[in-house]
Design a protein around this motif. Structure first.
Motif, PDB file in Angstrom:
ATOM      1  N   ARG A  16       0.832  -1.211   0.000  1.00 22.40           N
ATOM      2  CA  ARG A  16       0.000   0.000   0.000  1.00 22.40           C
ATOM      3  C   ARG A  16       0.861   1.254   0.000  1.00 22.40           C
ATOM      4  NH1 ARG A  16      -1.495   3.989  -0.719  1.00 22.40           N
ATOM      5  NH2 ARG A  16      -3.395   5.125  -0.157  1.00 22.40           N
ATOM      6  N   SER A  20       1.727   4.868  -2.741  1.00 21.33           N
ATOM      7  CA  SER A  20       1.752   6.287  -2.361  1.00 21.33           C
ATOM      8  C   SER A  20       1.724   6.371  -0.849  1.00 21.33           C
ATOM      9  CB  SER A  20       0.552   7.038  -2.957  1.00 21.33           C
ATOM     10  OG  SER A  20      -0.654   6.551  -2.380  1.00 21.33           O
ATOM     11  N   ALA A  22       0.267   7.179   2.786  1.00 21.80           N
ATOM     12  CA  ALA A  22      -1.130   6.978   3.197  1.00 21.80           C
ATOM     13  C   ALA A  22      -1.290   7.253   4.681  1.00 21.80           C
ATOM     14  CB  ALA A  22      -1.572   5.551   2.877  1.00 21.80           C
ATOM     15  N   SER A  23      -2.472   7.690   5.026  1.00 22.36           N
ATOM     16  CA  SER A  23      -2.805   7.876   6.441  1.00 22.36           C
ATOM     17  C   SER A  23      -3.093   6.512   7.061  1.00 22.36           C
ATOM     18  CB  SER A  23      -4.037   8.772   6.573  1.00 22.36           C
ATOM     19  OG  SER A  23      -5.177   8.131   6.022  1.00 22.36           O
ATOM     20  N   GLU A  26      -6.322   5.151   5.778  1.00 32.90           N
ATOM     21  CA  GLU A  26      -6.264   4.567   4.442  1.00 32.90           C
ATOM     22  C   GLU A  26      -5.607   3.193   4.468  1.00 32.90           C
ATOM     23  OE1 GLU A  26      -6.012   8.566   1.655  1.00 32.90           O
ATOM     24  OE2 GLU A  26      -4.195   7.862   2.684  1.00 32.90           O
ATOM     25  N   ILE A  27      -4.626   3.027   5.344  1.00 33.70           N
ATOM     26  CA  ILE A  27      -4.001   1.715   5.499  1.00 33.70           C
ATOM     27  C   ILE A  27      -4.998   0.727   6.080  1.00 33.70           C
ATOM     28  CG2 ILE A  27      -2.189   0.439   6.710  1.00 33.70           C
ATOM     29  CD1 ILE A  27      -0.496   3.029   6.528  1.00 33.70           C
ATOM     30  N   ARG A  30      -7.276  -0.557   3.379  1.00 29.40           N
ATOM     31  CA  ARG A  30      -6.672  -1.602   2.548  1.00 29.40           C
ATOM     32  C   ARG A  30      -6.655  -2.938   3.302  1.00 29.40           C
ATOM     33  NH1 ARG A  30      -3.129  -1.963  -1.697  1.00 29.40           N
ATOM     34  NH2 ARG A  30      -4.371  -0.219  -2.476  1.00 29.40           N
ATOM     35  N   GLU A  72       0.694  11.425   7.059  1.00 27.40           N
ATOM     36  CA  GLU A  72       0.788  10.243   6.218  1.00 27.40           C
ATOM     37  C   GLU A  72       2.042   9.434   6.542  1.00 27.40           C
ATOM     38  OE1 GLU A  72      -1.353  11.580   2.025  1.00 27.40           O
ATOM     39  OE2 GLU A  72       0.812  11.919   2.295  1.00 27.40           O
ATOM     40  N   TYR A  74       4.988   6.781   5.014  1.00 25.14           N
ATOM     41  CA  TYR A  74       5.649   6.565   3.726  1.00 25.14           C
ATOM     42  C   TYR A  74       6.916   5.728   3.919  1.00 25.14           C
ATOM     43  CZ  TYR A  74       8.962  10.158   5.288  1.00 25.14           C
ATOM     44  OH  TYR A  74       9.892  10.868   5.998  1.00 25.14           O
TER      45      TYR A  74
END
Length: 303
Positions: A16, A20, A22-23, A26-27, A30, A72, A74
């Motif tokens: 994931r 890009s 991700a917060s 958002e993780i 997924r 986020e 990364y």
């Protein structure tokens, strides 16, 4: 959670973040989606996620950092080494292999023999601890197998094969051995002294593949690839020294600096009419000879 499921979760998090930054939300999305797809429960708390980040770095050397200004997570750029790139590719392959049992009709894997990778860990242990090894080896052009006694110095990948580079203790010369031709590996207890000037990257700096041009000087080579073949060469360079120096409507010219060895000539010939050698003249003559010999086979002439 079982070890397999935990490793799967690490895989999902890494993939994931490869797409890009991700917060955490958002993780989580997924992980929830993959839980439905794979039939496992990958949902975790923020505390478990923090622990996963530490374990990912410990296991794989991949550092995941947090950008407070963007809220986020990364993958840090400095971890984008060749080894980590290969590791991430392995994650992708592993994910595809997991899907095979559920979607066999949609996946067609290339049939190929084992690459000898089962001996990589043992060889790396011997290299790191300067321990001599013994193994059975069969050359491609020989029927019989021979026992080799070697001081291993490094591993080298070339054209989808792995090789161990080491000093043959019988002949006292530096040799390379394909891992897929190697069997019955034994790691001894006898130590050896690693040559102070040995550097595997420097050794193959000007080589196309596994052949080292001991008696050669690197030459400047200019190649004109026709479009669209040039796009393949751009995305998968023939050699690290490759640079694009000119582009026309029909072709792209590349410059390389390397040893002109048999394996390099064979690679050029394999591209047929899609590549034209511009220099040096000696390479032009050699490629022409290869093509002429192929024509002679079809005209009934004896090569």
């Amino acid at each position: 959670m079982a070890t397999r499921e935990t490793l799967n979760r690490y895989n999902i998090i890494i993939n994931r973040l490869r797409q890009s930054p991700a917060s955490f939300s958002e993780i989580q999305d997924r992980l929830h989606l993959e839980s439905d797809i794979q039939g496992y429960d990958f949902n975790i708390s923020k505390r478990t996620f923090q622990r996963d980040i530490e374990n990912i770095e410990s296991l794989y050397g991949i550092s995941i950092a947090f950008d407070f200004s963007r809220n986020e997570w990364y993958i840090q750029e400095e971890d984008n080494t060749e080894a980590n790139t290969r590791l991430l590719e392995a994650f992708d392959t592993f994910s595809a292999l997991k899907m095979t049992n559920r979607l066999p009709q949609f996946i067609d894997y290339e049939k190929r023999r084992p690459r000898g990778t089962e001996n990589m860990n043992g060889l790396l242990h011997a290299i790191q601890n300067t321990l001599k090894v013994r193994f059975t080896y069969q050359k491609f052009w020989a029927d019989e197998k021979r026992t080799r006694f070697v001081a291993p110095l490094a591993l080298k990948e070339s054209i989808n094969r792995w090789y161990v580079i080491g000093i043959d203790q019988e002949k006292k010369v530096l040799r390379n051995f394909a891992l897929d031709r190697l069997s019955q590996l034994e790691i001894g207890t006898e130590k050896f002294k690693r040559p102070a000037d040995f550097n595997v990257k420097q050794m193959f700096k000007h080589s196309f593949g596994i052949i080292v041009g001991d008696q050669l000087e690197p030459r400047e080579v200019l190649l004109a690839f026709r479009k669209p073949q040039s796009q393949y060469i751009l995305t998968l360079p023939l050699h690290p020294s490759q640079t694009k120096i000119e582009e026309t409507e029909n072709e792209v010219v590349f410059r390389l600096q390397l040893y002109i060895t048999e394996d390099f000539v064979q690679e050029l010939v394999s591209h047929g009419p899609r590549v034209r050698v511009l220099q040096p003249q000696s390479l032009i003559r050699e490629v022409k000879t290869y093509h002429q010999q192929a024509l002679d086979l079809y005209s009934g002439k004896t090569p």
